[in-house]
Design a protein around this motif. Structure first.
Motif, PDB file in Angstrom:
ATOM      1  N   THR A 163       0.694  -1.072   0.336  1.00 41.05           N
ATOM      2  CA  THR A 163      -0.049  -0.118  -0.391  1.00 41.05           C
ATOM      3  C   THR A 163       0.485   0.594   0.315  1.00 41.05           C
ATOM      4  OG1 THR A 163      -2.002   1.091   0.999  1.00 41.05           O
ATOM      5  CG2 THR A 163      -0.416   0.251   2.380  1.00 41.05           C
ATOM      6  N   ALA A 164       0.364   2.353   0.092  1.00 46.22           N
ATOM      7  CA  ALA A 164       0.932   3.496  -0.180  1.00 46.22           C
ATOM      8  C   ALA A 164      -0.570   4.992  -0.373  1.00 46.22           C
ATOM      9  CB  ALA A 164       1.880   4.045  -1.358  1.00 46.22           C
ATOM     10  N   SER A 165       0.437   5.972   0.299  1.00 47.91           N
ATOM     11  CA  SER A 165      -1.017   6.514   0.789  1.00 47.91           C
ATOM     12  C   SER A 165      -1.657   7.517  -1.107  1.00 47.91           C
ATOM     13  CB  SER A 165       0.167   8.286   1.544  1.00 47.91           C
ATOM     14  OG  SER A 165       0.635   8.987   0.193  1.00 47.91           O
ATOM     15  N   ALA A 166      -2.671   8.011  -0.947  1.00 46.24           N
ATOM     16  CA  ALA A 166      -2.987   8.424  -2.854  1.00 46.24           C
ATOM     17  C   ALA A 166      -2.240   9.425  -2.759  1.00 46.24           C
ATOM     18  CB  ALA A 166      -4.635   8.563  -1.567  1.00 46.24           C
ATOM     19  N   GLU A 167      -1.630  10.005  -2.154  1.00 47.47           N
ATOM     20  CA  GLU A 167      -0.375  11.308  -2.658  1.00 47.47           C
ATOM     21  C   GLU A 167       0.520  10.653  -3.275  1.00 47.47           C
ATOM     22  OE1 GLU A 167      -2.116  11.583   0.423  1.00 47.47           O
ATOM     23  OE2 GLU A 167      -3.582  13.215  -0.672  1.00 47.47           O
ATOM     24  N   VAL A 168       1.275   9.692  -2.466  1.00 53.44           N
ATOM     25  CA  VAL A 168       2.213   9.080  -3.273  1.00 53.44           C
ATOM     26  C   VAL A 168       1.928   7.972  -5.070  1.00 53.44           C
ATOM     27  CG1 VAL A 168       3.747   7.745  -2.737  1.00 53.44           C
ATOM     28  CG2 VAL A 168       3.926   8.580  -1.150  1.00 53.44           C
ATOM     29  N   ARG A 169       0.953   7.387  -4.406  1.00 53.11           N
ATOM     30  CA  ARG A 169       0.208   6.686  -5.240  1.00 53.11           C
ATOM     31  C   ARG A 169       0.217   7.621  -7.394  1.00 53.11           C
ATOM     32  NH1 ARG A 169      -4.210   3.594  -4.450  1.00 53.11           N
ATOM     33  NH2 ARG A 169      -4.632   4.872  -2.825  1.00 53.11           N
ATOM     34  N   ALA A 170      -0.776   8.574  -6.234  1.00 51.07           N
ATOM     35  CA  ALA A 170      -1.201   9.148  -7.675  1.00 51.07           C
ATOM     36  C   ALA A 170       0.294   9.929  -8.175  1.00 51.07           C
ATOM     37  CB  ALA A 170      -2.117  11.367  -7.080  1.00 51.07           C
ATOM     38  N   GLN A 171       1.116  10.543  -7.348  1.00 51.07           N
ATOM     39  CA  GLN A 171       2.697  11.410  -7.913  1.00 51.07           C
ATOM     40  C   GLN A 171       2.983   9.615  -8.392  1.00 51.07           C
ATOM     41  OE1 GLN A 171       5.177  13.503  -6.262  1.00 51.07           O
ATOM     42  NE2 GLN A 171       3.512  14.561  -5.316  1.00 51.07           N
ATOM     43  N   ARG A 172       3.164   9.064  -8.372  1.00 49.13           N
ATOM     44  CA  ARG A 172       3.671   8.113  -9.193  1.00 49.13           C
ATOM     45  C   ARG A 172       2.812   7.770 -10.420  1.00 49.13           C
ATOM     46  NH1 ARG A 172       4.262   3.312  -4.174  1.00 49.13           N
ATOM     47  NH2 ARG A 172       5.596   4.093  -2.882  1.00 49.13           N
ATOM     48  N   ARG A 173       1.387   7.634 -10.446  1.00 52.55           N
ATOM     49  CA  ARG A 173       1.041   7.754 -11.663  1.00 52.55           C
ATOM     50  C   ARG A 173       0.980   8.787 -12.726  1.00 52.55           C
ATOM     51  NH1 ARG A 173      -0.720   4.622 -14.917  1.00 52.55           N
ATOM     52  NH2 ARG A 173      -2.369   4.516 -16.442  1.00 52.55           N
ATOM     53  N   TYR A 174       0.836   9.784 -12.701  1.00 47.23           N
ATOM     54  CA  TYR A 174       1.589  10.910 -12.722  1.00 47.23           C
ATOM     55  C   TYR A 174       2.932  11.127 -13.341  1.00 47.23           C
ATOM     56  CZ  TYR A 174       1.786  15.814 -13.027  1.00 47.23           C
ATOM     57  OH  TYR A 174       2.440  17.100 -14.193  1.00 47.23           O
ATOM     58  N   LYS A 175       4.040  10.501 -12.707  1.00 46.42           N
ATOM     59  CA  LYS A 175       4.952  10.225 -13.170  1.00 46.42           C
ATOM     60  C   LYS A 175       5.590   9.575 -15.187  1.00 46.42           C
ATOM     61  CE  LYS A 175      10.099   9.470 -12.591  1.00 46.42           C
ATOM     62  NZ  LYS A 175      10.020   8.670 -14.014  1.00 46.42           N
ATOM     63  N   GLN A 176       4.343   8.097 -14.443  1.00 48.83           N
ATOM     64  CA  GLN A 176       4.377   7.093 -15.481  1.00 48.83           C
ATOM     65  C   GLN A 176       4.058   8.106 -16.349  1.00 48.83           C
ATOM     66  OE1 GLN A 176       1.454   3.564 -13.981  1.00 48.83           O
ATOM     67  NE2 GLN A 176       3.405   2.370 -12.920  1.00 48.83           N
ATOM     68  N   LEU A 177       2.345   8.411 -16.785  1.00 48.83           N
ATOM     69  CA  LEU A 177       1.811   9.273 -17.360  1.00 48.83           C
ATOM     70  C   LEU A 177       2.570  10.242 -18.493  1.00 48.83           C
ATOM     71  CD1 LEU A 177      -1.965   9.105 -16.191  1.00 48.83           C
ATOM     72  CD2 LEU A 177      -1.039   7.439 -17.797  1.00 48.83           C
ATOM     73  N   LYS A 178       3.454  10.695 -17.464  1.00 47.54           N
ATOM     74  CA  LYS A 178       3.963  11.719 -18.628  1.00 47.54           C
ATOM     75  C   LYS A 178       4.971  12.245 -19.104  1.00 47.54           C
ATOM     76  CE  LYS A 178       6.103  16.450 -16.522  1.00 47.54           C
ATOM     77  NZ  LYS A 178       6.744  17.413 -15.878  1.00 47.54           N
ATOM     78  N   ASP A 179       5.840   9.917 -18.426  1.00 44.79           N
ATOM     79  CA  ASP A 179       6.731   9.515 -19.135  1.00 44.79           C
ATOM     80  C   ASP A 179       6.631   8.334 -20.445  1.00 44.79           C
ATOM     81  OD1 ASP A 179       8.288  10.444 -17.293  1.00 44.79           O
ATOM     82  OD2 ASP A 179       8.674   8.060 -16.255  1.00 44.79           O
TER      83      ASP A 179
END
Ligand code: DC
Length: 235
Positions: free
Chosen positions: A149-165
Motif C-alpha cells: 500500500t501507499a498514501s493516495a498522494e504518493v500513488r497519484a504522484q507515481r501515476r502522474y510520472k508514469q503517464l508523463k513519461d
C-alpha cells in the motif's frame, strides 16, 4: 487442493504491486497473473459491445466467455494482450479502461465469472498473483500473502510520472481525486472489497523506492518458502 505454490500480492493501484509482482515471478521462474488486466478487458470489451454496466447478467456472460490471449514472447517485456484477436495492450493501461474496470469489478456476477479463469493460472512450478482479492478470495490458501500500500498522494504522484513519461498529459489534483474515488469504490463494494487478508503481511511503500520494496519482498519469500530459488530479475 493443488500443491502448486502461490504468492499473492494485493493492494491499490500505484502501490507498486504491478512491477514488484511481475519481477518476482521472473526471479522465481513462475507464472504471473495480472488479474487487473482481466477486469480491464471486461470493462473495455463490454464498452465496445455497448453492454450497459447495469445489465449485470449480460456483462457477466461476456466475462465468462472473454476471448483473450496473452502472448509472452520476451520474458523481459510485458505480454501482448489480444481481445477478440485485436491487440489492446496499450489501451488497457489507460485511465479510461481503469475506470471501466473498477465499475465492472463491483458487479458480483462478474467477479464470480472470472474466478475459474484466474485459478487456471495456477500452473507448475508456481504462481505470483497480482490484484485486489488474490489473498482473500481467489487463492485464500496461498503460501505467502503480501499487501502493498501507499498514501493516495504518493500513488497519484507515481501515476502522474508514469503517464508523463509516456507523453500523456494529466492533472495531478484530478489524479488524486480519481484515485480516492476508485479506492472508495474498490474498498466499499459488497463482494471481495479491497482489504488485506487477515494473514497478509502489509508493506507500506510510501517512503520506499522499487529496489527497497523488492528487497523486502524477497526477504518475505525466503522466510515463507525457504526452498525456492530466487534468480536474477531477467530470469
Ligand atoms: O490493478 P488494475 O489497476 O489493473 O485494476 C483495475 C481495476 O480492476 C481496479 O479498479 C480494481 C479492479 N480489480 C479488482 O477489483 N480485483 C482484482 N483482483 C484486480 C483488479
Amino acid at each position: 487442493m493443488s500443491d502448486i505454490p502461490v504468492i499473492t500480492i494485493d493492494g491499490p493501484s500505484g502501490s507498486g504491486k504491478g512491477t514488484i509482482s511481475r519481477t518476482l515471478a521472473q526471479m522465481l521462474g513462475w507464472h504471473f497473473l495480472d488479474s487487473g488486466a482481466l477486469y480491464r478487458l471486461v470493462g473495455l470489451g463490454g464498452a465496445r459491445h455497448h453492454i450497459a454496466n447495469t445489465d449485470e447478467e449480460k456483462i457477466a456472460n461476456y466475462a465468462r466467455e472473454l476471448a483473450v490471449r496473452f502472448e509472452t514472447g520476451d520474458p523481459d517485456a510485458e505480454p501482448r494482450i489480444y481481445l477478440e484477436d485485436h491487440e489492446v495492450s496499450g489501451e488497457l493501461r489507460t485511465e479510461t479502461c481503469g475506470e471501466l474496470a473498477s465499475q465492472v469489478a463491483a458487479i458480483p456476477a462478474v467477479r464470480e465469472a472470472l474466478l475459474a479463469r484466474q485459478r487456471d493460472f495456477r500452473q507448475a512450478p508456481g504462481l505470483v498473483a497480482d490484484g485486489r482479492d488474490m489473498g482473500t478470495t481467489v487463492f485464500p490458501e496461498a503460501n505467502l500473502k503480501i499487501y502493498l500500500t501507499a498514501s493516495a498522494e504518493v500513488r497519484a504522484q507515481r501515476r502522474y510520472k508514469q503517464l508523463k513519461d509516456k507523453g500523456i498529459s494529466v492533472n495531478l489534483a484530478a489524479l488524486v481525486q480519481d484515485i480516492n474515488k476508485r479506492d472508495a469504490r474498490d474498498s466499499s463494494r459488497s463482494v471481495s472489497p479491497l482489504v488485506p487478508a487477515i494473514d497478509a503481511i502489509v508493506v507500506d511503500t510510501s517512503e520506499m523506492d522499487i529496489p527497497q520494496v523488492m528487497n523486502r519482498v524477497q526477504e518475505l519469500v525466503r522466510q515463507a518458502l525457504p526452498d525456492v530459488t530466487l534468480g536474477s530479475p531477467s530470469g
